[in-house]
Motif scaffolding. Structure first.
Motif, mmCIF file in Angstrom:
data_model
loop_
_atom_site.group_PDB
_atom_site.id
_atom_site.type_symbol
_atom_site.label_atom_id
_atom_site.label_comp_id
_atom_site.label_asym_id
_atom_site.label_seq_id
_atom_site.Cartn_x
_atom_site.Cartn_y
_atom_site.Cartn_z
ATOM 1 N N TYR A 92 6.390 13.599 -3.529
ATOM 2 C CA TYR A 92 5.258 13.369 -2.623
ATOM 3 C C TYR A 92 5.438 12.078 -1.833
ATOM 4 N N PHE A 93 6.084 11.064 -2.437
ATOM 5 C CA PHE A 93 6.171 9.740 -1.829
ATOM 6 C C PHE A 93 7.519 9.470 -1.157
ATOM 7 N N ASP A 94 8.298 10.512 -0.915
ATOM 8 C CA ASP A 94 9.609 10.317 -0.299
ATOM 9 C C ASP A 94 9.524 9.644 1.073
ATOM 10 N N ASP A 95 8.441 9.899 1.797
ATOM 11 C CA ASP A 95 8.318 9.354 3.154
ATOM 12 C C ASP A 95 7.329 8.191 3.232
ATOM 13 N N VAL A 96 6.994 7.613 2.087
ATOM 14 C CA VAL A 96 6.037 6.506 2.047
ATOM 15 C C VAL A 96 6.789 5.202 1.787
ATOM 16 N N LYS A 97 6.404 4.148 2.503
ATOM 17 C CA LYS A 97 7.107 2.875 2.376
ATOM 18 C C LYS A 97 6.811 2.182 1.051
ATOM 19 N N ASP A 98 5.546 2.168 0.661
ATOM 20 C CA ASP A 98 5.179 1.475 -0.566
ATOM 21 C C ASP A 98 3.880 2.064 -1.112
ATOM 22 N N LEU A 99 3.469 1.554 -2.282
ATOM 23 C CA LEU A 99 2.288 2.076 -2.951
ATOM 24 C C LEU A 99 1.018 1.830 -2.144
ATOM 25 N N THR A 100 0.891 0.641 -1.576
ATOM 26 C CA THR A 100 -0.301 0.328 -0.783
ATOM 27 C C THR A 100 -0.432 1.281 0.392
ATOM 28 N N GLY A 101 0.670 1.538 1.065
ATOM 29 C CA GLY A 101 0.648 2.474 2.179
ATOM 30 C C GLY A 101 0.231 3.865 1.743
ATOM 31 N N ALA A 102 0.705 4.295 0.576
ATOM 32 C CA ALA A 102 0.353 5.622 0.068
ATOM 33 C C ALA A 102 -1.141 5.729 -0.197
ATOM 34 N N VAL A 103 -1.729 4.684 -0.782
ATOM 35 C CA VAL A 103 -3.160 4.688 -1.074
ATOM 36 C C VAL A 103 -3.968 4.696 0.219
ATOM 37 N N MET A 104 -3.598 3.833 1.137
ATOM 38 C CA MET A 104 -4.387 3.673 2.359
ATOM 39 C C MET A 104 -4.288 4.884 3.277
ATOM 40 N N GLU A 105 -3.161 5.576 3.255
ATOM 41 C CA GLU A 105 -2.956 6.693 4.179
ATOM 42 C C GLU A 105 -3.521 8.006 3.651
ATOM 43 N N LYS A 106 -3.881 8.044 2.379
ATOM 44 C CA LYS A 106 -4.436 9.280 1.842
ATOM 45 C C LYS A 106 -5.796 9.547 2.485
ATOM 46 N N PRO A 107 -5.979 10.704 3.099
ATOM 47 C CA PRO A 107 -7.264 10.992 3.757
ATOM 48 C C PRO A 107 -8.386 11.185 2.756
ATOM 49 N N GLU A 108 -9.575 10.786 3.135
ATOM 50 C CA GLU A 108 -10.757 10.952 2.296
ATOM 51 C C GLU A 108 -11.724 11.917 2.971
ATOM 52 N N GLU A 109 -12.303 12.795 2.162
ATOM 53 C CA GLU A 109 -13.209 13.812 2.699
ATOM 54 C C GLU A 109 -14.406 13.189 3.411
ATOM 55 N N HIS A 110 -14.907 12.067 2.881
ATOM 56 C CA HIS A 110 -16.125 11.467 3.442
ATOM 57 C C HIS A 110 -15.831 10.159 4.181
ATOM 58 N N ASP A 111 -14.610 10.008 4.668
ATOM 59 C CA ASP A 111 -14.221 8.783 5.370
ATOM 60 C C ASP A 111 -14.582 8.932 6.851
#
Length: 306
Positions: free
Chosen positions: A188-207
């Protein structure tokens, strides 16, 4: 006697947990690990199956940590012991470094990340696949850790000449050393730079934005995501000696919600966050019951001790 595990709940929901659902579970597990650390016990087997909901209908997200069958005294932990499921295994266990209660905090990070992303966070096909994923997302363990690990040679090659540092083996090099072909599955994280980026880029249903004249839900959610990301990074500290402790984590902003206080009455996400954390402040009599005393002496109902 208990309702179901958080793994069972996820299987029913078929979607990742929200930050507001993750937070009370985090707080209660930290209380449990703070208590265990105080008496020098390592659980060694934290995974979603071993986090049980007590009664999700009447007390949503009230949990208990179960299954101490593999627990051990920290004083009896030996370097090189093969403990913890691979997907939840701390790097010091894999590398052959001193083992402390900090390995449970690494597993906690894996559980929280799995709840948030809705996937197995680190591949568990083999210890090489897991170490490769750790290095890809979090970076390589520091040189002094690799120098001290009795199993480092199984995963890393030490450079010579102008590059005396350690380098993670390639899959082919690992096969030559171990005789085992690693799976190296897509991740899942092959194209993610780091952990922070992965958390921040995950879409939220109520965002979403509520209006332009007040703090929007997106901004509040962004702050909460940053707090969660910061806690995850602290749990995923590759050095067990400096990894965040349960006591320190209980004071972390993601748990205390200090960053949400100004918006607790004006923002739906913040309001829900405080409401859902009420379960963590209830006076739960069975958690404090003295099994040697007679509950009837205090006019209490004997509801048992787990």
């Amino acid at each position: 006697m208990l309702d179901m595990s958080i793994w069972d709940l996820y299987s029913q929901m078929q979607e990742p947990f929200s930050l507001n659902e993750i937070r009370p579970i985090t707080q209660q597990l930290l209380v449990a690990f703070e208590a265990l650390k105080g008496i020098g016990i390592i659980h060694t087997d934290l995974k979603p199956d071993n986090v049980m909901l007590v009664n999700h209908k009447s007390q949503p997200f009230r949990i208990k940590l179960i299954d101490f069958g593999l627990a051990l005294l920290a004083s009896e932990a030996e370097v090189g012991m093969e403990i913890q499921p691979i997907s939840f295994r701390a790097p010091e266990v894999t590398l052959g470094l001193p083992i402390t209660e900090a390995i449970d905090m690494w597993s906690l990070g894996c559980v929280l990340a799995e709840m948030y992303f809705g996937i197995w966070f680190f591949p568990g096909a083999s210890t090489y696949d897991q170490m490769r994923a750790i290095c890809q997302l979090l970076g390589q363990p520091k040189k002094h850790l690799l120098d001290a690990g009795i199993n480092t040679w199984q995963y890393f090659i030490k450079g010579r000449g102008l590059t005396p540092g350690w380098e993670l083996m390639t899959p082919s090099q690992y096969k030559m050393v171990s005789g085992v072909q690693p799976e190296c599955p897509s991740w899942y994280f092959d194209d993610v730079k780091d952990l922070t980026g992965a958390v921040m880029e995950k879409p939220e249903e109520h965002d979403y934005d509520t209006s332009e004249d007040k703090i929007t839900l997106s901004e509040v959610m962004r702050e909460d995501k940053m707090a969660f990301s910061d806690l995850l990074n602290a749990l995923f500290n590759l050095d067990g000696q400096t990894r965040i402790t349960p006591g320190q984590a209980l004071e972390h902003s993601f748990v205390t919600m200090v960053h949400l206080e100004d918006n607790m009455y004006s923002n739906p996400h913040a309001s829900e966050a405080f409401e859902m954390m009420d379960i963590c402040t209830l006076d739960l009599s069975d958690a404090m019951c003295d099994p040697l005393s007679d509950p009837s002496e205090n006019g209490e109902t004997d509801i048992g001790v787990t």
